[in-house]
Every structure is written in structure tokens, then in C-alpha cells.
Write a protein that holds these residues in place. Structure first.
Motif, PDB file in Angstrom:
ATOM      1  N   LEU A 124       5.509  14.960   4.799  1.00 50.38           N
ATOM      2  CA  LEU A 124       5.022  13.658   4.318  1.00 50.38           C
ATOM      3  C   LEU A 124       4.722  13.603   2.818  1.00 50.38           C
ATOM      4  O   LEU A 124       5.017  12.579   2.178  1.00 50.38           O
ATOM      5  CB  LEU A 124       3.786  13.233   5.110  1.00 50.38           C
ATOM      6  CG  LEU A 124       4.057  12.637   6.489  1.00 50.38           C
ATOM      7  CD1 LEU A 124       2.741  12.359   7.215  1.00 50.38           C
ATOM      8  CD2 LEU A 124       4.878  11.354   6.375  1.00 50.38           C
ATOM      9  N   ARG A 128       5.978  10.548   0.549  1.00 44.56           N
ATOM     10  CA  ARG A 128       5.036   9.659  -0.154  1.00 44.56           C
ATOM     11  C   ARG A 128       5.330   9.620  -1.646  1.00 44.56           C
ATOM     12  O   ARG A 128       5.239   8.568  -2.279  1.00 44.56           O
ATOM     13  CB  ARG A 128       3.604  10.117   0.089  1.00 44.56           C
ATOM     14  CG  ARG A 128       3.035   9.690   1.422  1.00 44.56           C
ATOM     15  CD  ARG A 128       1.539   9.902   1.518  1.00 44.56           C
ATOM     16  NE  ARG A 128       1.172  11.310   1.560  1.00 44.56           N
ATOM     17  CZ  ARG A 128       0.722  12.015   0.530  1.00 44.56           C
ATOM     18  NH1 ARG A 128       0.578  11.435  -0.657  1.00 44.56           N
ATOM     19  NH2 ARG A 128       0.407  13.291   0.658  1.00 44.56           N
ATOM     20  N   GLU A 129       5.677  10.771  -2.197  1.00 45.20           N
ATOM     21  CA  GLU A 129       5.977  10.844  -3.635  1.00 45.20           C
ATOM     22  C   GLU A 129       7.153   9.945  -4.000  1.00 45.20           C
ATOM     23  O   GLU A 129       7.169   9.312  -5.052  1.00 45.20           O
ATOM     24  CB  GLU A 129       6.278  12.292  -4.033  1.00 45.20           C
ATOM     25  CG  GLU A 129       6.524  12.485  -5.524  1.00 45.20           C
ATOM     26  CD  GLU A 129       6.790  13.929  -5.882  1.00 45.20           C
ATOM     27  OE1 GLU A 129       6.851  14.230  -7.089  1.00 45.20           O
ATOM     28  OE2 GLU A 129       6.946  14.768  -4.966  1.00 45.20           O
ATOM     29  N   ALA A 131       8.037   7.353  -2.071  1.00 49.91           N
ATOM     30  CA  ALA A 131       7.786   6.054  -1.416  1.00 49.91           C
ATOM     31  C   ALA A 131       8.980   5.650  -0.549  1.00 49.91           C
ATOM     32  O   ALA A 131       9.443   4.511  -0.590  1.00 49.91           O
ATOM     33  CB  ALA A 131       7.485   4.966  -2.445  1.00 49.91           C
ATOM     34  N   VAL A 160       1.301   5.472   7.386  1.00 45.88           N
ATOM     35  CA  VAL A 160       2.310   5.723   6.342  1.00 45.88           C
ATOM     36  C   VAL A 160       3.086   4.469   5.946  1.00 45.88           C
ATOM     37  O   VAL A 160       3.862   4.505   4.989  1.00 45.88           O
ATOM     38  CB  VAL A 160       3.289   6.832   6.775  1.00 45.88           C
ATOM     39  CG1 VAL A 160       2.546   8.130   7.055  1.00 45.88           C
ATOM     40  CG2 VAL A 160       4.108   6.405   7.993  1.00 45.88           C
ATOM     41  N   PHE A 163       3.414   3.360   2.319  1.00 48.58           N
ATOM     42  CA  PHE A 163       4.245   4.192   1.444  1.00 48.58           C
ATOM     43  C   PHE A 163       5.733   4.004   1.742  1.00 48.58           C
ATOM     44  O   PHE A 163       6.561   4.823   1.336  1.00 48.58           O
ATOM     45  CB  PHE A 163       3.861   5.665   1.608  1.00 48.58           C
ATOM     46  CG  PHE A 163       2.388   5.920   1.432  1.00 48.58           C
ATOM     47  CD1 PHE A 163       1.802   5.877   0.180  1.00 48.58           C
ATOM     48  CD2 PHE A 163       1.586   6.175   2.539  1.00 48.58           C
ATOM     49  CE1 PHE A 163       0.441   6.092   0.020  1.00 48.58           C
ATOM     50  CE2 PHE A 163       0.227   6.388   2.397  1.00 48.58           C
ATOM     51  CZ  PHE A 163      -0.354   6.348   1.137  1.00 48.58           C
TER      52      PHE A 163
END
Length: 281
Positions: A124, A128-129, A131, A160, A163
Motif C-alpha cells: 500500500l 499511496r505514493e 495515488a 484507501v 488515495f
């Protein structure tokens, strides 16, 4: 490296759904990081595509979390990212709950639940980095049939979503895969009161192992092509809204509909009790 479609990380890719999914993904032009507890079991898969599109590596989802993190970091370094994580590794161990006891339950959960949690938690941060990303859980319609719904994927989907990470919970019925029904019964204590029930359960698993009723099974290659359709928004999924749950197989549909009807019936019969607990002003 020139971009060539999405990058998929698939656990348990040596056989069954994982193996068919890897083939389906490669056929669409995407790239695959195929993993298994033993890299030797991926040797024949490694010949199906060049290293620029397929990378095979060892990953045991029951390893400690720091080891999983290291393996995921290595996987990200192969093609520079992970677009789709597929938590597929798992097994079915025949047995009755009381006879298997805590030890039997933990053995199942270590792989089927905590294994998915470990790998997902490690992947994850990279999604997330960027998106962007999709997390897929290959589960079973048994979660609905046995009244043990899995809430991890549902909760994760809500967390999540900000994101731009999507979650897909795949609930297949019976499919003609190798390995999933070959685990021996858990060697727990045998309780005489369960003798007839145990015989019935073991007989059913014997039918599944022996494949004497092929009409019970679906085609796993077709099932995994549907998963790829949904993730990529192509084929049968084109134009449809993203489903949190993807039900595959007529038997899975039947069991889940029955589950819904059972809950509806309870709410109807017990509605007055349900609504009769409000605080009086």
C-alpha cells in the motif's frame, strides 16, 4: 524501461487461479511479478514470457512482516511499480471447527487472512505514493455460505479510496483447479458426536479431489479472464460500475442470494425488536 501496460503482483501463482491469472494478464500485454512459496514451482511459468514482461520470485505470505516488506521492495524494483496486487495464495483444510480447534484455525488464518494482510500492508505505501492502484482478494463463496463474511477487504476499500486505490473482493464458487482441495484433514482430536458430520464433509472433499462430478466445476481460465476484464475495465466489464464484490460461478451466485434472503427474513421477522431499543425522551 518503456511502459507496457499495468504491473501485477500475484501471490500463489504456481498453480490454480494464480497460474491462470498470470497467463491471462500476460495475454493482455501487461507485466507480471509471479510469486510462490517455492521459486522452483515457478520454473515452467518463467518460460512463458520474456523477463521484460514476467518476473518470478519467491514469496511466502506466512513469513514475518519484515521479510515480506523486503520481498515487496524487491518486487517494486523489478518494473518500478506495482499497479495491481492480487492476494491469491491460500488453501482449504478440511475439518470441523471444534476438532481442529485454535491451532487449526490459526493455521488457516496465517495464510488465508494474515498472509493477505501482510502483503497488502507492505504494498500500500507504494500505491499511496503514486495515488493509484488496485488490490484484489481471491476469496471464496464459502465466506457467504458458511456465514463468515470477510470484512477486511470491505474496510480497506473505504480507507484507501481517498488515495485512488480500488479494492476488489473476488468470490468464486467451485472451479477446476489443482491443489486447493488436496490438503489433508487437520490432525486434531476426533469427537465421536461429530462422526456422521465428519463423514459427510470428508465425502464431499473426496468428490472434489477425485473430480468425479465435473459438472460441479467452473473453468478457472474463464474466471481469471473476468478478473482481468474488471481490473482493466475491458470486455465484459466495459461500461459497468466498479464492483466491490465480484461473484463468479452459478453456485456462488446461488449461495450469496440465499444468504441475502436469509438476512432479509431475519430483519422482517425481528424488525420490531430491532427498532424497539431506542432511548425514551
Amino acid at each position: 524501461m518503456e511502459d507496457s501496460g499495468q504491473v501485477w503482483l500475484i501471490t500463489g501463482a504456481s498453480s490454480g487461479f494464480g497460474r491462470r491469472l498470470a497467463a491471462a494478464v500476460l495475454a493482455r500485454g501487461d507485466r507480471v511479478i509471479a510469486t510462490a512459496r517455492s521459486s522452483d514451482k515457478l520454473a515452467d511459468l518463467s518460460t512463458e514470457a520474456p523477463s521484460s514482461r514476467l518476473h518470478c520470485m519467491q514469496l511466502d505470505v506466512t513469513d514475518d512482516y519484515s521479510t515480506i516488506q523486503s520481498r515487496v521492495q524487491e518486487a517494486v524494483g523489478v518494473f518500478g511499480r506495482i499497479d495491481v496486487l492480487v492476494n491469491n495464495a491460500g488453501f482449504a483444510m478440511p475439518g470441523l471447527l471444534e476438532e481442529a480447534g485454535v491451532e487449526g484455525a490459526m493455521q488457516q488464518f496465517e495464510t488465508n487472512y494474515f498472509g493477505a494482510v501482510r502483503v497488502t500492508t507492505a504494498v500500500l505505501p507504494y500505491m499511496r505514493e503514486r495515488a493509484s492502484g488496485t488490490v484484489v482478494f481471491i476469496g471464496s463463496r464459502s465466506a457467504w455460505k458458511a456465514d463468515i463474511p470477510c470484512t477486511y477487504g470491505e474496510t480497506l476499500a473505504a480507507e484507501v479510496a481517498p488515495f485512488s486505490i480500488k479494492v476488489l473482493i473476488v468470490t468464486p464458487g467451485l472451479f477446476r483447479t489443482e491443489g486447493i482441495h488436496t490438503a489433508p484433514p487437520y490432525p486434531g482430536k476426533l469427537i465421536a458426536a461429530y462422526n456422521s458430520m465428519r463423514d459427510m464433509v470428508m465425502s464431499r472433499f473426496a468428490v472434489l479431489r477425485g473430480r468425479t462430478r465435473m459438472d460441479l466445476f467452473g473453468d478457472p481460465a474463464k474466471a481469471m479472464n473476468v478478473v482481468v476484464d474488471v481490473v482493466k475495465g475491458q470486455g465484459k466489464a466495459e461500461g459497468k460500475k466498479w464492483p466491490l464484490f465480484l461473484v463468479i460461478g452459478e453456485d456462488a451466485e446461488e449461495d450469496i442470494r440465499k444468504h441475502g434472503e436469509r438476512i432479509d427474513g431475519i430483519m422482517e421477522e425481528w424488525g420490531e425488536v430491532t427498532r424497539g431499543t431506542r432511548m425514551q425522551s
